[in-house]
Design an enzyme around this catalytic site. Structure first.
Site, PDB file in Angstrom:
ATOM      1  N   SER A  64     -52.649 119.020  -6.468  1.00  0.00           N
ATOM      2  CA  SER A  64     -52.036 117.981  -7.277  1.00  0.00           C
ATOM      3  C   SER A  64     -50.515 118.006  -7.116  1.00  0.00           C
ATOM      4  O   SER A  64     -50.007 117.877  -6.017  1.00  0.00           O
ATOM      5  CB  SER A  64     -52.478 118.141  -8.743  1.00  0.00           C
ATOM      6  OG  SER A  64     -52.114 117.028  -9.512  1.00  0.00           O
ATOM      7  N   ASP A 118     -58.530 114.249  -8.019  1.00  0.00           N
ATOM      8  CA  ASP A 118     -57.685 115.424  -8.206  1.00  0.00           C
ATOM      9  C   ASP A 118     -58.365 116.723  -7.778  1.00  0.00           C
ATOM     10  O   ASP A 118     -59.463 117.048  -8.231  1.00  0.00           O
ATOM     11  CB  ASP A 118     -57.321 115.503  -9.693  1.00  0.00           C
ATOM     12  CG  ASP A 118     -56.252 116.532 -10.000  1.00  0.00           C
ATOM     13  OD1 ASP A 118     -55.904 117.326  -9.116  1.00  0.00           O
ATOM     14  OD2 ASP A 118     -55.759 116.519 -11.139  1.00  0.00           O
TER      15      ASP A 118
END
Length: 408
Positions: free
Chosen positions: A67, A219
């Protein structure tokens, strides 16, 4: 020193020197300011030893990021002018300060904010992600995973096939379908459910021998918010690929690892949630509660802590605890514990937390309580970084003095 930078990525780490060096950076949105502050300190220590041209990517066999950690990884490892790293570590905070408010635009809806956010959680993702993608694209142009100045590892999760996809330089060099653009993998690994939309792209074989491969990604934090073990696994996989009989079943060589793992902070000690409260929640409250996203918090911190526990026990069992440095703050409160509050005040507070962490004693996680406890005899985190910098510098000098290590 700059002219020698390319020599460190041409063979698997096991063949290069005495150590296998890994830098790992957690996910955490705007809280990426915490590890980027620590990285600026580390790079300054390396520059004190080896001169102003020293860059973090010169010293690590692998930089892994999830991320926001993948965004930092890309800035450290993407090639800029003369194939040197695009950013100095000290410049990354400025990137967040300048672009954070555009990546996470703050809404001003007064007393309607809680209602609007709850409605938004049902309607669609909080942010469209266009600015982030465009910004990364403008920075990295057409750079792919195989082009990075050192090996990178970026976990994502494919929602179509319900499995993790770990992009890495090792595989990208031999498999064109794994050689995605940095802009695509950064926006994918940052696509936290409810915050950013899932990202679709496809990769192609330039020779036309293989069918295109599609990716449907969110993610990487849902699989590995702390990518340390993902990095160790990919290194082991690469060693085995190059030599299936390596070391007669002991390819990991964990005693040779030197790992710095940087967290983005948690609100563990703030005790934001309790079982009596959560017992009353339905789907919407699990997705949004008082400005936070409990479900996202739970899975991201759970995966990060499991990795930290695993690594801490492994290095303890091998009696090399000092080869593993985890720097993490588990006492965030209020806005600093959010992933997307990008006000100037909050971003400056996060930088302050990073600087405060440098002055704190080295700490290790208590596997029973999950709380980080100071270690008496290892000094502060800044002193530990100076110690690691010396080891990294010595290792690099060893490799540069033995060119054959880099030509196997």
């Amino acid at each position: 020193m700059g002219s020698q930078a390319d020599t460190t990525t041409t063979c698997p780490p096991s063949a290069q020197g005495r150590l296998i060096t890994v830098l790992s950076i957690d996910g955490g949105g705007i809280r990426g300011l915490i590890p980027s502050t620590i990285l600026a300190c580390l790079e300054s220590k390396l520059q004190e030893l080896d001169g102003p041209d020293a860059r973090i990517a010169d010293y690590f066999d692998v930089i892994a990021g999830t991320s926001t950690g993948a965004l930092v990884t890309s800035m450290l490892a993407a090639p800029g002018e003369n194939k040197r790293p695009l950013f100095e570590a000290k410049d990354i905070n400025n990137f967040y300060l300048e672009n954070g408010p555009k990546i996470f635009p703050q809404r001003r809806l007064g007393f309607l904010t809680p209602i609007a956010n709850l409605f938004g959680a049902v309607k669609g993702p909080k942010y469209d992600g266009k600015f982030l993608h465009d910004k990364i694209k403008s920075l990295t142009n057409d750079v792919t995973v195989a082009d990075t100045v050192t090996n990178i590892i970026v976990p994502t999760f494919d929602i179509k096939y319900l499995q993790p996809v770990i992009f890495n330089t090792y595989e990208a060099k031999v498999d064109p379908l794994k050689n995605a653009h940095l802009s695509d993998i950064c926006i994918s690994t940052s696509a936290a459910p409810t915050y950013f939309p899932a990202h679709y792209f496809a990769t192609h074989d330039p020779m036309g021998k293989l069918p295109d491969r599609e990716y449907h990604l969110v993610d990487g934090g849902v699989a590995a918010n702390n990518p340390t073990m993902a990095a160790m696994s990919m290194i082991t996989k690469e060693v085995l690929r190059r030599n299936p009989d390596f070391s007669h079943g002991k390819p990991a060589e964990y005693h040779r690892y030197l790992i710095i793992s940087l967290g983005t902070g948690t609100a563990k000690q703030a005790e934001k949630y309790t079982a009596p409260d959560c017992a009353k929640w339905g789907v919407l409250r699990w997705l949004y509660d008082g400005g936070f996203t409990p479900l996202i918090d739970i899975f991201s911190h759970a995966s990060a802590d499991m990795v930290d526990i695993h690594a801490a026990i492994l290095f303890q069992a091998l009696h090399i605890e000092k080869n593993y440095l985890r720097i993490q703050d588990d006492s965030l409160t209020g806005h600093t514990s959010s992933v997307d509050i990008s006000t100037k005040a909050n971003m400056e507070a996060l930088i302050g937390i990073g600087n405060m962490l440098l002055k704190k004693k080295v700490a290790r996680v208590n596997i029973d309580t999950g709380i980080y406890e100071p270690v008496d005899d290892e000094g502060t985190n800044e002193e530990a970084l100076a110690h690691f910098a010396q080891k990294l510098s010595d290792e690099r000098k060893l490799r540069l003095s033995q060119p054959t290590l880099n030509s196997q």
